[in-house]
Design a protein around this motif. Structure first.
Motif, PDB file in Angstrom:
ATOM      1  N   VAL A  16       0.837  -1.203   0.000  1.00 43.15           N
ATOM      2  CA  VAL A  16       0.000   0.000   0.000  1.00 43.15           C
ATOM      3  C   VAL A  16       0.872   1.252   0.000  1.00 43.15           C
ATOM      4  CG1 VAL A  16      -1.659   1.344   1.355  1.00 43.15           C
ATOM      5  CG2 VAL A  16      -1.979  -1.118   1.073  1.00 43.15           C
ATOM      6  N   ALA A  20       0.871   4.109  -2.761  1.00 42.84           N
ATOM      7  CA  ALA A  20       0.614   5.490  -2.359  1.00 42.84           C
ATOM      8  C   ALA A  20       1.663   6.428  -2.931  1.00 42.84           C
ATOM      9  CB  ALA A  20       0.588   5.601  -0.831  1.00 42.84           C
ATOM     10  N   CYS A  23       0.653   7.103  -6.395  1.00 43.47           N
ATOM     11  CA  CYS A  23      -0.508   8.004  -6.452  1.00 43.47           C
ATOM     12  C   CYS A  23      -0.109   9.443  -6.113  1.00 43.47           C
ATOM     13  CB  CYS A  23      -1.583   7.517  -5.488  1.00 43.47           C
ATOM     14  SG  CYS A  23      -2.354   5.946  -5.976  1.00 43.47           S
ATOM     15  N   LEU A  24       0.800   9.606  -5.172  1.00 43.90           N
ATOM     16  CA  LEU A  24       1.259  10.953  -4.826  1.00 43.90           C
ATOM     17  C   LEU A  24       1.948  11.621  -6.002  1.00 43.90           C
ATOM     18  CD1 LEU A  24       2.622  10.357  -1.207  1.00 43.90           C
ATOM     19  CD2 LEU A  24       0.772  11.915  -1.841  1.00 43.90           C
ATOM     20  N   THR A 109       6.064  11.412   0.437  1.00 37.97           N
ATOM     21  CA  THR A 109       6.753  10.368  -0.320  1.00 37.97           C
ATOM     22  C   THR A 109       8.068   9.991   0.351  1.00 37.97           C
ATOM     23  OG1 THR A 109       5.779  11.133  -2.404  1.00 37.97           O
ATOM     24  CG2 THR A 109       7.769   9.787  -2.557  1.00 37.97           C
TER      25      THR A 109
END
Length: 216
Positions: A16, A20, A23-24, A109
């Motif tokens: 995950v 993520a 996606c960031l 991140t």
């Protein structure tokens, strides 16, 4: 619950976290990205699938190699975007709002990427920690490791081993306090990584502060 080869540590938090990161990257403008914004996700997903399958089939060497490859890709991409972000400051091409959002995305991140490295490298990685069952030695001295056997048994921590969330907490503290809080660092490689993470965090926070002053 004791992590063993028969009862392994859940890996979904690490998966995950990597998704993520991808996606960031979608938040960043094209000027701060290497290629299209969706490039990292397009690279990550095809690599994550064989990584997960390799673990399920017991091919731990392939799982480890692919894990290192994926983490290296997101690390290099983050470093590239950070350099581009710093380079845009003198030109004033991006709006203050865009730079604020980009710096915030890179700050998050940074936490996820270094948490992935700590989780993957500490004490030989998750597989080696599963084989040992009980975590008593590693690059980080977690509070559970300092308890005497009687106290660990009383607290139900006699078979404790760190999971991804423990390393995520460590990375979060490093990015907010610029130092570990309750987890001393023992190994030199871990100290170097934490210095790099703190430097990246400090840089992004400084950019956030500078943009905030300009906006005000």
């Amino acid at each position: 619950m004791k992590p063993t080869p028969e009862n392994p540590e859940p890996r979904w938090p690490a998966v995950v976290a990597l998704l993520a990161v991808g996606c960031l990257r979608l938040i960043l403008p094209e000027e701060l990205s290497f290629g299209p914004k969706w490039l990292v996700l397009v690279v990550l997903v095809p690599l994550l699938i064989p990584t997960i399958m390799a673990r399920k089939m017991g091919n731990h060497t392939l799982n480890q190699v692919l894990g290192y490859l994926i983490t290296s890709i997101v690390t290099l991409d983050m470093a590239w975007s950070l350099c581009l972000l710093i380079g845009t400051l003198p030109s004033h091409k991006e709006t203050p709002q865009t730079l604020l959002v980009s710096a915030a995305a890179l700050w998050i991140t940074n936490i996820l990427v270094f948490a992935s490295w700590y989780w993957r490298l500490d004490a030989g990685g998750p597989r080696e920690r599963e084989l040992r069952g009980v975590h008593t030695d590693g690059a980080f001295l977690f509070p559970q490791m300092t308890l005497n056997p009687e106290s660990r048994k009383t607290m139900g921590e006699d078979f404790w081993s760190p999971g991804f969330v423990d390393y995520l907490f460590l990375a979060f503290n490093t990015s907010t306090a610029f130092s570990p809080t309750d987890v001393p660092v023992l190994s030199r490689w871990a100290k170097m990584l934490m210095m790099i993470q703190a430097l990246i965090s400090f840089t992004t926070v400084a950019l956030l502060a500078a943009r905030a002053v300009n906006i005000l």
